[in-house]
Design an enzyme around this catalytic site. Structure first.
Site, PDB file in Angstrom:
ATOM      1  CE  LYS A  80      -4.525  -1.187   1.876  1.00 10.95           C
ATOM      2  NZ  LYS A  80      -5.456  -1.004   3.020  1.00 10.95           N
ATOM      3  CG  HIS A 232       8.134  20.504  18.076  1.00 13.10           C
ATOM      4  ND1 HIS A 232       8.652  19.318  18.526  1.00 13.10           N
ATOM      5  CD2 HIS A 232       6.901  20.199  17.589  1.00 13.10           C
ATOM      6  CE1 HIS A 232       7.789  18.345  18.325  1.00 13.10           C
ATOM      7  NE2 HIS A 232       6.714  18.847  17.760  1.00 13.10           N
ATOM      8  CE  LYS A 274      15.642  28.078  26.219  1.00 16.43           C
ATOM      9  NZ  LYS A 274      14.229  27.696  26.265  1.00 16.43           N
ATOM     10  CG  MET A 276      19.095  25.732  18.109  1.00 19.67           C
ATOM     11  SD  MET A 276      17.384  25.662  18.629  1.00 19.67           S
ATOM     12  CE  MET A 276      17.350  26.874  19.937  1.00 19.67           C
ATOM     13  N   GLY A 277      19.436  21.501  19.806  1.00 15.98           N
ATOM     14  CA  GLY A 277      19.804  20.084  19.870  1.00 15.98           C
ATOM     15  C   GLY A 277      20.071  19.632  21.285  1.00 15.98           C
ATOM     16  CG  PHE A 278      22.554  20.330  23.907  1.00 18.83           C
ATOM     17  CD1 PHE A 278      23.247  20.802  22.802  1.00 18.83           C
ATOM     18  CD2 PHE A 278      23.102  19.283  24.644  1.00 18.83           C
ATOM     19  CE1 PHE A 278      24.479  20.249  22.446  1.00 18.83           C
ATOM     20  CE2 PHE A 278      24.332  18.731  24.292  1.00 18.83           C
ATOM     21  CZ  PHE A 278      25.010  19.215  23.187  1.00 18.83           C
ATOM     22  CG  HIS A 280      13.121  16.218  25.363  1.00 22.97           C
ATOM     23  ND1 HIS A 280      11.969  15.776  25.955  1.00 22.97           N
ATOM     24  CD2 HIS A 280      12.994  15.978  24.045  1.00 22.97           C
ATOM     25  CE1 HIS A 280      11.177  15.269  25.014  1.00 22.97           C
ATOM     26  NE2 HIS A 280      11.770  15.384  23.849  1.00 22.97           N
ATOM     27  CG  ASP A 328      15.688  17.794  16.729  1.00 28.30           C
ATOM     28  OD1 ASP A 328      14.912  18.713  16.984  1.00 28.30           O
ATOM     29  OD2 ASP A 328      15.318  16.691  16.272  1.00 28.30           O
ATOM     30  NE  ARG A 372     -13.783  26.878  24.696  1.00 28.35           N
ATOM     31  CZ  ARG A 372     -13.454  27.960  25.399  1.00 28.35           C
ATOM     32  NH1 ARG A 372     -12.666  27.837  26.457  1.00 28.35           N
ATOM     33  NH2 ARG A 372     -13.919  29.129  25.073  1.00 28.35           N
TER      34      ARG A 372
HETATM   35  C1  SDX Z   1      12.087  17.913  19.952  1.00 32.70           C
HETATM   36  O1  SDX Z   1       8.409  17.197  23.060  1.00 32.70           O
HETATM   37  C2  SDX Z   1       9.028  16.339  22.353  1.00 32.70           C
HETATM   38  O2  SDX Z   1       8.958  15.130  22.539  1.00 32.70           O
HETATM   39  C3  SDX Z   1       9.850  16.946  21.271  1.00 32.70           C
HETATM   40  C4  SDX Z   1      10.659  15.958  20.453  1.00 32.70           C
HETATM   41  C5  SDX Z   1       9.760  15.049  19.687  1.00 32.70           C
HETATM   42  O3  SDX Z   1      10.216  13.966  19.332  1.00 32.70           O
HETATM   43  O4  SDX Z   1       8.644  15.497  19.351  1.00 32.70           O
HETATM   44  O5  SDX Z   1      11.504  15.207  21.302  1.00 32.70           O
HETATM   45  C6  SDX Z   1      11.520  16.688  19.425  1.00 32.70           C
HETATM   46  O6  SDX Z   1      11.433  18.904  19.812  1.00 32.70           O
HETATM   47  C7  SDX Z   1      13.390  17.907  20.675  1.00 32.70           C
HETATM   48  C8  SDX Z   1      13.734  19.306  21.247  1.00 32.70           C
HETATM   49  C9  SDX Z   1      14.335  20.121  20.110  1.00 32.70           C
HETATM   50  N1  SDX Z   1      14.477  21.556  20.528  1.00 32.70           N
HETATM   51  C10 SDX Z   1      15.700  22.051  20.776  1.00 32.70           C
HETATM   52  O7  SDX Z   1      16.744  21.414  20.749  1.00 32.70           O
HETATM   53  C11 SDX Z   1      15.682  23.541  21.055  1.00 32.70           C
HETATM   54  C12 SDX Z   1      16.566  23.854  22.263  1.00 32.70           C
HETATM   55  N2  SDX Z   1      15.929  23.274  23.454  1.00 32.70           N
HETATM   56  C13 SDX Z   1      15.183  24.159  24.306  1.00 32.70           C
HETATM   57  O8  SDX Z   1      14.474  25.153  23.637  1.00 32.70           O
HETATM   58  C14 SDX Z   1      14.435  23.425  25.398  1.00 32.70           C
HETATM   59  O9  SDX Z   1      15.290  22.495  25.937  1.00 32.70           O
HETATM   60  C15 SDX Z   1      13.112  22.754  25.072  1.00 32.70           C
HETATM   61  C16 SDX Z   1      12.143  23.700  24.461  1.00 32.70           C
HETATM   62  C17 SDX Z   1      13.336  21.606  24.170  1.00 32.70           C
HETATM   63  C18 SDX Z   1      12.525  22.245  26.386  1.00 32.70           C
HETATM   64  O10 SDX Z   1      12.439  23.317  27.185  1.00 32.70           O
HETATM   65  P1  SDX Z   1      11.464  23.389  28.474  1.00 32.70           P
HETATM   66  O11 SDX Z   1      11.174  22.021  28.991  1.00 32.70           O
HETATM   67  O12 SDX Z   1      10.325  24.261  28.148  1.00 32.70           O
HETATM   68  O13 SDX Z   1      12.421  24.030  29.519  1.00 32.70           O
HETATM   69  P2  SDX Z   1      12.885  25.543  29.506  1.00 32.70           P
HETATM   70  O14 SDX Z   1      12.967  26.070  28.087  1.00 32.70           O
HETATM   71  O15 SDX Z   1      12.032  26.263  30.478  1.00 32.70           O
HETATM   72  O16 SDX Z   1      14.388  25.410  30.034  1.00 32.70           O
HETATM   73  C19 SDX Z   1      14.649  25.171  31.410  1.00 32.70           C
HETATM   74  C20 SDX Z   1      15.990  25.837  31.687  1.00 32.70           C
HETATM   75  C21 SDX Z   1      16.018  27.294  31.246  1.00 32.70           C
HETATM   76  O17 SDX Z   1      16.992  27.944  32.057  1.00 32.70           O
HETATM   77  P3  SDX Z   1      16.470  29.101  33.047  1.00 32.70           P
HETATM   78  O18 SDX Z   1      15.794  30.120  32.185  1.00 32.70           O
HETATM   79  O19 SDX Z   1      15.520  28.388  34.020  1.00 32.70           O
HETATM   80  O20 SDX Z   1      17.768  29.577  33.701  1.00 32.70           O
HETATM   81  O21 SDX Z   1      17.011  25.189  30.907  1.00 32.70           O
HETATM   82  C22 SDX Z   1      17.555  26.112  29.984  1.00 32.70           C
HETATM   83  C23 SDX Z   1      16.558  27.239  29.847  1.00 32.70           C
HETATM   84  O22 SDX Z   1      17.196  28.453  29.474  1.00 32.70           O
HETATM   85  N3  SDX Z   1      17.679  25.440  28.690  1.00 32.70           N
HETATM   86  C24 SDX Z   1      18.687  25.614  27.852  1.00 32.70           C
HETATM   87  C25 SDX Z   1      18.394  24.774  26.766  1.00 32.70           C
HETATM   88  N4  SDX Z   1      17.248  24.128  26.984  1.00 32.70           N
HETATM   89  C26 SDX Z   1      16.804  24.544  28.186  1.00 32.70           C
HETATM   90  N5  SDX Z   1      19.775  26.403  27.902  1.00 32.70           N
HETATM   91  C27 SDX Z   1      20.607  26.331  26.836  1.00 32.70           C
HETATM   92  N6  SDX Z   1      20.402  25.540  25.753  1.00 32.70           N
HETATM   93  C28 SDX Z   1      19.314  24.755  25.694  1.00 32.70           C
HETATM   94  N7  SDX Z   1      19.094  24.005  24.619  1.00 32.70           N
END
Ligand code: SDX
Length: 394
Positions: A80, A232, A274, A276-278, A280, A328, A372
């Site tokens: 399919k 994301h 931030k 990127m790639g770090f 979750h 990522d 909703r």
């Molecule tokens: C995916 O949800 C999923 O399952 C997603 C995914 C999937 O398969 O669908 O796994 C795929 O989206 C992976 C994530 C990819 N995104 C990134 O790599 C973007 C960078 N990451 C961040 O934006 C962050 O880690 C998130 C958005 C992924 C998660 O963030 P949260 O849980 O909302 O936490 P937060 O942003 O509030 O961070 C908490 C603290 C903060 O510090 P303070 O402001 O409290 O001092 O950790 C820090 C943040 O600044 N922080 C980072 C960081 N991620 C979090 N600091 C530096 N670099 C980073 N990447």
């Protein structure tokens, strides 16, 4: 796991944290991150087990139907998907020839919408009907992404070859060259580990649209739109741009990248940027999907070089922020090794996640309650309409 959250209420309402952090909004049997936040369960299996061992067809069957397929079922789902991959309506390719060159995630957003115009007119909520459209969309979305990108950047595109394996054929259409078996398997494993991941932002978007009883194509168009964001799905592109920027600076300083990357990351952290790639929302120790991708990064072009850079970046981020790499970071390097254009990295995420979005769409509509939530209105009230002359304050 973060500290035990207290549940706040206001009258008849539950007040939840911004971003719905740690809020369980529904149950699902498709996938979920284990309570310790250290692995994801795909219909009972670990994501790394399926990522390492299952083909795209097997994983698609598992995520959609809930179990690994037997021989007959596998053959049927493969036939399919391969058949549908070759049946993208010609008018979709015509449309792609006339759209402006935009971020390729838009090819998926209107690609899914265009397919909806062809297939969603008399929509039914019958399981067999829904699964068939899930397989059709799974098969056709990658073709649209690849055709859109190559029409815009190479003036031409490769049509699908339904006699070939899905992952091999999709990678060929993206790069416009025949991949090796190792390259195709590496690519296929990323489609599998990207396939689903609990109630991530794009999946929850898809479920909200599903809960209105809209059709699958509209729901997936919404999922792709959510995935486009750099917090994301867009992170894999940004991570590769970061590595290439660091590589250029390291060369300028005559320093190997696996040494310079520490200084580079520290500089960004000092500026509160931030990396990127770090990080979750769920994984606070380790994203197990990185292990599956790392095995292929090590085997592909310049594998040793990139693994050293990745490991150093992880060491610095863990020492400085106790933040682990997410999938990522590794797919960014793997796709670079495959010669995939960087703006196509997030579309590839969508080519895998379309299976999860479809499974969640089906699970939602077959046991539905309109999603909703309510809101706490904190704006002004009691204002009265004023004629123009009294409005603008001097
Ligand atoms: C995916 O949800 C999923 O399952 C997603 C995914 C999937 O398969 O669908 O796994 C795929 O989206 C992976 C994530 C990819 N995104 C990134 O790599 C973007 C960078 N990451 C961040 O934006 C962050 O880690 C998130 C958005 C992924 C998660 O963030 P949260 O849980 O909302 O936490 P937060 O942003 O509030 O961070 C908490 C603290 C903060 O510090 P303070 O402001 O409290 O001092 O950790 C820090 C943040 O600044 N922080 C980072 C960081 N991620 C979090 N600091 C530096 N670099 C980073 N990447």
């Amino acid at each position: 796991m973060s500290q035990k959250p207290e549940c706040k209420t206001e009258g008849n309402y539950i007040v939840v944290p911004k971003g719905l952090v740690n809020v369980i909004v529904d149950e699902t049997k498709i996938s979920g991150v284990d309570p310790k936040g250290e692995s994801t369960i795909y219909r009972g299996f670990t994501i790394e087990d399926i990522g390492e061992n299952a083909s795209f067809y097997e994983a698609t069957y598992l995520i959609l139907y809930g179990e690994l397929p037997c021989e007959e079922e596998l053959k049927e789902v493969k036939n399919k998907i391969d058949k549908y991959r070759g049946q993208v309506p010609e008018k979709v390719f015509d449309a792609l020839k006339h759209v402006p060159v935009t971020h390729p995630m838009y090819y998926g957003i209107y690609g899914a919408s265009l397919l909806g115009q062809f297939y969603a007119s008399d929509w039914k909520f019958d399981p067999d009907f829904l699964y068939d459209h899930a397989l059709r969309l799974t098969a056709q979305l990658p073709v649209i992404f690849a055709a859109g990108w190559n029409l815009a950047h190479n003036g031409t595109f490769l049509r699908p070859d339904p006699t070939k394996d899905h992952a091999w054929d999709v990678l060929r259409m993206i790069t416009m060259r025949e991949p090796t078996e190792l390259e195709a398997r590496a690519f296929e494993s990323t489609l599998v580990i990207y396939m689903d991941h609990g109630f991530n932002a794009s999946t929850f978007t898809t479920r909200v649209i599903a809960s209105t009883l809209s059709d699958l194509y509209a729901a997936v168009a919404g999922g792709i739109a959510a995935l486009k964001g750099p917090l994301h799905g867009g992170a894999n592109e940004k991570a590769m741009e970061m590595f290439l920027d660091a590589k250029k600076r390291a060369e300028g300083k005559g320093v190997p990248l696996d040494e310079y990357i520490e200084e580079y990351i520290l500089e960004k952290l000092a500026k509160k940027e931030k990396i990127m790639g770090f990080g979750h929302r769920i994984y606070k120790l380790h994203d197990p999907r990185t292990d599956v991708a790392a095995k292929f990064v090590a085997q592909l072009k310049d594998g040793d070089y990139w693994m050293k850079v990745l490991k150093k970046a992880e060491e610095v981020m863990w020492r400085e922020k106790k933040i682990p790499a997410n999938i990522d970071l590794y797919t960014a390097i793997l796709y670079y090794q495959l010669g995939i254009p960087i703006p196509m990295y997030t579309p590839i995420f969508a080519m895998g996640r379309v299976v999860g979005w479809s499974a969640h769409y089906i699970e939602q509509v077959l046991n539905n309650k309109l999603i909703r939530p309510t809101e706490k209105y904190v704006g002004p009230s009691g204002l009265k309409y004023q004629p123009m002359e009294t409005r603008c304050r001097k």
